[in-house]
Design a protein around this motif. Structure first.
Motif, PDB file in Angstrom:
ATOM      1  N   UNK A 166       0.848  -1.191   0.000  1.00  0.00           N
ATOM      2  CA  UNK A 166       0.000   0.000   0.000  1.00  0.00           C
ATOM      3  C   UNK A 166       0.880   1.236   0.000  1.00  0.00           C
ATOM      4  N   UNK A 167       0.662   2.127  -0.964  1.00  0.00           N
ATOM      5  CA  UNK A 167       1.466   3.336  -1.124  1.00  0.00           C
ATOM      6  C   UNK A 167       0.552   4.533  -0.932  1.00  0.00           C
ATOM      7  N   UNK A 168       0.970   5.465  -0.096  1.00  0.00           N
ATOM      8  CA  UNK A 168       0.117   6.617   0.213  1.00  0.00           C
ATOM      9  C   UNK A 168      -0.117   7.498  -1.005  1.00  0.00           C
ATOM     10  N   UNK A 169       0.968   7.890  -1.687  1.00  0.00           N
ATOM     11  CA  UNK A 169       0.846   8.799  -2.824  1.00  0.00           C
ATOM     12  C   UNK A 169       1.927   8.464  -3.857  1.00  0.00           C
ATOM     13  N   UNK A 170       1.564   8.571  -5.117  1.00  0.00           N
ATOM     14  CA  UNK A 170       2.519   8.442  -6.219  1.00  0.00           C
ATOM     15  C   UNK A 170       2.300   9.626  -7.154  1.00  0.00           C
ATOM     16  N   UNK A 171       3.373  10.339  -7.465  1.00  0.00           N
ATOM     17  CA  UNK A 171       3.323  11.464  -8.395  1.00  0.00           C
ATOM     18  C   UNK A 171       4.182  11.105  -9.601  1.00  0.00           C
ATOM     19  N   UNK A 172       3.565  11.088 -10.776  1.00  0.00           N
ATOM     20  CA  UNK A 172       4.252  10.691 -12.008  1.00  0.00           C
ATOM     21  C   UNK A 172       4.445  11.923 -12.884  1.00  0.00           C
ATOM     22  N   UNK A 173       5.680  12.122 -13.340  1.00  0.00           N
ATOM     23  CA  UNK A 173       5.995  13.233 -14.235  1.00  0.00           C
ATOM     24  C   UNK A 173       7.182  12.829 -15.098  1.00  0.00           C
ATOM     25  N   UNK A 174       7.536  13.693 -16.035  1.00  0.00           N
ATOM     26  CA  UNK A 174       8.708  13.422 -16.868  1.00  0.00           C
ATOM     27  C   UNK A 174       9.988  13.459 -16.041  1.00  0.00           C
ATOM     28  N   UNK A 175       9.919  13.986 -14.830  1.00  0.00           N
ATOM     29  CA  UNK A 175      11.083  14.063 -13.949  1.00  0.00           C
ATOM     30  C   UNK A 175      11.222  12.818 -13.066  1.00  0.00           C
ATOM     31  N   UNK A 176      10.354  11.836 -13.276  1.00  0.00           N
ATOM     32  CA  UNK A 176      10.443  10.596 -12.532  1.00  0.00           C
ATOM     33  C   UNK A 176       9.149  10.285 -11.798  1.00  0.00           C
ATOM     34  N   UNK A 188       2.090   5.626 -20.088  1.00  0.00           N
ATOM     35  CA  UNK A 188       2.104   4.174 -19.913  1.00  0.00           C
ATOM     36  C   UNK A 188       2.090   3.806 -18.439  1.00  0.00           C
ATOM     37  N   UNK A 189       2.881   4.513 -17.628  1.00  0.00           N
ATOM     38  CA  UNK A 189       2.937   4.231 -16.188  1.00  0.00           C
ATOM     39  C   UNK A 189       1.591   4.514 -15.534  1.00  0.00           C
ATOM     40  N   UNK A 190       0.949   5.615 -15.919  1.00  0.00           N
ATOM     41  CA  UNK A 190      -0.356   5.946 -15.351  1.00  0.00           C
ATOM     42  C   UNK A 190      -1.380   4.868 -15.694  1.00  0.00           C
ATOM     43  N   UNK A 191      -1.334   4.380 -16.921  1.00  0.00           N
ATOM     44  CA  UNK A 191      -2.266   3.331 -17.327  1.00  0.00           C
ATOM     45  C   UNK A 191      -2.000   2.040 -16.570  1.00  0.00           C
ATOM     46  N   UNK A 192      -0.713   1.714 -16.364  1.00  0.00           N
ATOM     47  CA  UNK A 192      -0.373   0.503 -15.620  1.00  0.00           C
ATOM     48  C   UNK A 192      -0.852   0.588 -14.172  1.00  0.00           C
ATOM     49  N   UNK A 193      -0.611   1.724 -13.544  1.00  0.00           N
ATOM     50  CA  UNK A 193      -1.038   1.878 -12.156  1.00  0.00           C
ATOM     51  C   UNK A 193      -2.555   1.804 -12.037  1.00  0.00           C
ATOM     52  N   UNK A 194      -3.253   2.434 -12.962  1.00  0.00           N
ATOM     53  CA  UNK A 194      -4.713   2.420 -12.920  1.00  0.00           C
ATOM     54  C   UNK A 194      -5.249   1.013 -13.141  1.00  0.00           C
ATOM     55  N   UNK A 213      13.607  12.462 -17.047  1.00  0.00           N
ATOM     56  CA  UNK A 213      13.965  11.051 -16.978  1.00  0.00           C
ATOM     57  C   UNK A 213      13.022  10.172 -17.787  1.00  0.00           C
ATOM     58  N   UNK A 214      11.802  10.651 -18.009  1.00  0.00           N
ATOM     59  CA  UNK A 214      10.805   9.854 -18.723  1.00  0.00           C
ATOM     60  C   UNK A 214      10.232  10.656 -19.879  1.00  0.00           C
ATOM     61  N   UNK A 215       9.985   9.981 -20.976  1.00  0.00           N
ATOM     62  CA  UNK A 215       9.293  10.605 -22.102  1.00  0.00           C
ATOM     63  C   UNK A 215       7.811  10.737 -21.771  1.00  0.00           C
ATOM     64  N   UNK A 216       7.112  11.677 -22.382  1.00  0.00           N
ATOM     65  CA  UNK A 216       5.669  11.808 -22.120  1.00  0.00           C
ATOM     66  C   UNK A 216       4.901  10.515 -22.376  1.00  0.00           C
ATOM     67  N   UNK A 217       5.333   9.746 -23.378  1.00  0.00           N
ATOM     68  CA  UNK A 217       4.664   8.471 -23.653  1.00  0.00           C
ATOM     69  C   UNK A 217       4.863   7.493 -22.490  1.00  0.00           C
ATOM     70  N   UNK A 218       6.054   7.511 -21.894  1.00  0.00           N
ATOM     71  CA  UNK A 218       6.324   6.632 -20.751  1.00  0.00           C
ATOM     72  C   UNK A 218       5.481   7.031 -19.551  1.00  0.00           C
TER      73      UNK A 218
END
Length: 285
Positions: free
Chosen positions: A73-83, A186-192, A178-183
């Motif tokens: 269980x993770x409290x918060x995850x923030x996804x951006x091109x900076x990681x 993809x990460x947001x879709x995987x987490x969801x 660190x991450x391309x906008x496409x990545x």
């Protein structure tokens, strides 16, 4: 006269109901679960107010299934091109003594001292889980521990620990892409897709996994699962703390985590606080 007595009884009944309601509310507000909920809500608000949603995508209260069948269980995850920023929230009070690589930290509150798991170590498990589930390099994951209570560090505060709303400038201080906008998408879709429904049933199942992990770590029999979930079988030895003076601070070691039945009325608050600290040690998700 009868009408006056009836009116007086009605007023006294209202005052009694009010007193009972305030007592119940006070118990809820002081509970460890409410404090954890409050801390997470505060972090949600700071992130929503301080980060541009077009560039920073925040997800909250993520429960993920691991390959071995357990959950994290993770409290918060923030996804951006900076990681990917992985946030662990702790709503603490008192004085905190601890270093980045220590297994346990020490919390001093009034005349009592309790050791608890280093939240950076706890968050490291979250990072490793996301590394596996998302297939993202560990270097692209940033660990952040957010303190939302009134706790103060009496040793050097680790660089990955921030207090209160300072979490926003800390996240924004990472400028390298660190991450391309496409990545990111993809990460947001995987987490969801992989997150479990944020329901009470999910929470209860996750807590059950944590209790089983504690039992295995202690080498205890299944029959003792319920006891170990709230009170350690052997009280932990007190961690050395450099300060022995200050508001309510003594050099005496904290005793075992007692039940309410063993606490006198005058000592109920510190005993209750130690019980909450024992319960908080379960949170290794």
């Amino acid at each position: 006269m009868a009408a006056m007595w009836q009116q007086l009884h009605g007023v006294m009944g209202l005052w009694l109901l009010l007193a009972v309601g305030l007592a119940l509310l006070s118990g809820v507000v002081r509970s460890a679960r409410f404090k954890g909920w409050l801390g997470e809500r505060l972090v949600r608000r700071w992130l929503a107010q301080g980060l541009d949603p077009q560039h920073y995508h925040a997800l909250h209260d993520l429960t993920l299934r691991l390959p071995d069948g357990s959950t994290t269980q993770i409290d918060h995850v923030v996804v951006s091109v900076h990681g990917v920023f992985v946030l662990e929230t702790k709503h603490l009070q008192g004085w905190i003594f601890g270093a980045e690589r220590q297994k346990e930290w020490t919390q001093t509150f009034y005349r009592h001292r309790v050791r608890f798991q280093n939240p950076l170590r706890q968050n490291w498990r979250h990072l490793k889980a996301l590394e596996t589930l998302l297939d993202v390099p560990l270097a692209h994951l940033h660990s952040v521990v957010v303190l939302t209570g009134t706790a103060q560090f009496k040793t050097a505060m680790p660089a990955q620990v921030v207090q209160g709303a300072a979490v926003v400038p800390y996240v924004r201080s990472f400028n390298a892409q660190l991450l391309a906008p496409e990545a990111v998408q993809r990460i947001l879709q995987q987490l969801d897709a992989q997150r479990l429904a944020p329901t009470r049933a999910t929470h209860r199942a996750h807590v059950a996994h944590l209790r089983q992990r504690h039992v295995r770590a202690e080498g205890a029999s299944p029959a003792s699962t319920r006891v170990l979930a709230t009170v350690p079988a052997t009280p932990p030895a007190p961690a050395p703390a450099p300060a022995t003076t200050g508001p309510g601070c003594t050099s005496g070691a904290a005793s075992a985590f007692p039940s309410a039945a063993t606490c006198s009325r005058a000592r109920w608050r510190p005993c209750r606080w130690r019980n909450e600290s024992a319960q908080r040690s379960l949170d290794m998700g």
